[in-house]
Scaffold this active site. Sequence first.
Site, mmCIF file in Angstrom:
data_model
loop_
_atom_site.group_PDB
_atom_site.id
_atom_site.type_symbol
_atom_site.label_atom_id
_atom_site.label_comp_id
_atom_site.label_asym_id
_atom_site.label_seq_id
_atom_site.Cartn_x
_atom_site.Cartn_y
_atom_site.Cartn_z
ATOM 1 N N HIS A 64 10.073 38.858 79.002
ATOM 2 C CA HIS A 64 9.037 38.978 79.986
ATOM 3 C C HIS A 64 8.748 37.666 80.293
ATOM 4 O O HIS A 64 8.552 36.807 79.397
ATOM 5 C CB HIS A 64 7.630 39.693 79.432
ATOM 6 N N CYS A 72 8.368 41.597 86.031
ATOM 7 C CA CYS A 72 8.185 40.004 85.273
ATOM 8 C C CYS A 72 9.172 39.670 84.449
ATOM 9 O O CYS A 72 9.044 39.094 83.359
ATOM 10 C CB CYS A 72 6.697 40.295 84.641
ATOM 11 N N ASP A 119 6.854 39.505 70.203
ATOM 12 C CA ASP A 119 5.940 39.848 71.432
ATOM 13 C C ASP A 119 5.916 41.350 71.324
ATOM 14 O O ASP A 119 7.004 42.164 71.645
ATOM 15 C CB ASP A 119 6.548 39.559 72.807
HETATM 16 N N1 PMP Z 1 5.291 40.805 77.187
HETATM 17 C C1 PMP Z 1 5.779 41.960 77.315
HETATM 18 C C2 PMP Z 1 6.947 42.451 76.739
HETATM 19 C C3 PMP Z 1 5.225 42.996 78.370
HETATM 20 O O1 PMP Z 1 5.660 44.143 79.024
HETATM 21 C C4 PMP Z 1 3.955 42.434 79.032
HETATM 22 C C5 PMP Z 1 3.223 42.945 79.876
HETATM 23 N N2 PMP Z 1 3.959 43.574 81.003
HETATM 24 C C6 PMP Z 1 3.499 40.992 78.584
HETATM 25 C C7 PMP Z 1 4.225 40.365 77.833
HETATM 26 C C8 PMP Z 1 2.063 40.365 79.217
HETATM 27 O O2 PMP Z 1 0.988 41.209 78.744
HETATM 28 P P1 PMP Z 1 -0.397 40.931 79.194
HETATM 29 O O3 PMP Z 1 -0.047 40.767 80.920
HETATM 30 O O4 PMP Z 1 -1.300 42.263 78.915
HETATM 31 O O5 PMP Z 1 -0.938 39.422 78.659
#
Ligand code: PMP
Length: 406
Positions: free
Chosen positions: A123, A365, A200
């Site tokens: 991400h 993303c 993550d």
């Molecule tokens: N890492 C992963 C694998 C995610 O799916 C997401 C959220 N889509 C994030 C990081 C970011 O999370 P947040 O926007 O809650 O900080």
Amino acid sequence: MDVDVQNIRTDFPLLSRQVYGHPLVYFDNAATTQKPNSVLRKIDEGYRFRNANVHRGVHLLSQEATEAHELARRQIATFLNADSSDEIIFTRGTTEAINLVAFSFGEYCCQAGDEIVISQMEHHSNIVPWQLLAERKKIRLRVIPINENGELCLKEYRSMLNERTRLVAITHVSNVLGTINPIKKIVEFAHNAGAKVLVDGAQAVAHFAVDVRMLDADFYVFSGHKIYAPTGIGVLYGKRELLENMPPYQGGGEMIKKVTFEKTTYNDLPYKFEAGTPDFISSTALAEALRYLLDIGWNKITTHEDDLLNYATKRLQAEIENVQIFGNAIEKSGVLSFLVRDIHPYDLGVMLDKLGIALRTGHHCAQPLMDYLGIQGTMRASFALYNTREEVDVFIDALKRVITFF
Ligand code: PMP
């Protein structure tokens, strides 16, 4: 015993909403989850009965708020099987937790010429903070490739590790492919090369039990809002010896022991990394969400969600012509990404929405992953413990209907 999904659904008020006159089918859980009544009550109670700033007050309300906040920290430590609640840092979410480590660990132990390893399926939150660090410190970012099933190429990963590798930052579960990465193995290889590992866990913690000590992860991060808790709260777990040696990320109240204009000394863990007033209401609501999950039990949750994923995958493959599914890993969780013919995912997403079905469309993303797959984006259905096979049926039937318009 199966999960009593109809009963569970009554705990989530939003699920009884109508959308454009249709019962809501909420399949956007990888983006954020709905909240059960017990979590909503915890937020309400927090503001109604014990709202006072934590840690500094002598008065009863402040003491109660502090106790509740610190109890939540201990419950989160237990949830992750951390050694100590001192290793649990509250953040705003996964993104902030990764930025904290990128800055602080980067200051602590990265020099020009060092290397950080990430993967093709990350991400943006687990790419850009490392790029910023790479620019600042003149270090090299290396990317583990993936195979056609959407699994990490472990041979290439091993050959990337060397004496310059400082950190491997890797997702536990891909938010696009659903791949569950073999974290224990990844950590073992990294540790053998003398590197640390950040995991993550944004797409993992809501779906199966995570044990940071069993994984031997050095850092593990997740967001509250993806695990039935409020937005604005997240967690960084870090091994004590690392956190103790890392410099603060932000300065302010709470993170200090003594401030003079000449010199400031920093607070002990975990407060050293928690500058400013923490979100002491959301922390308790997060602990409540974890309790809610534990009460149901991981076996039931994982079995139910795996069943939904398999059922939806099978129906999609069998009944939708020219469907392409992205992510066919053997170990998979939670998300189903796909495209139908050359139909733009946005167009399908808008039409499904009009039938009450909430799916995500786009690059999720993960633009470097989209580039690798040679596509602009996908449709993504993502499941939670409150979803049902009947909802999958509604979704597949609706998909069939809207496809006929193209
Ligand atoms: N890492 C992963 C694998 C995610 O799916 C997401 C959220 N889509 C994030 C990081 C970011 O999370 P947040 O926007 O809650 O900080």
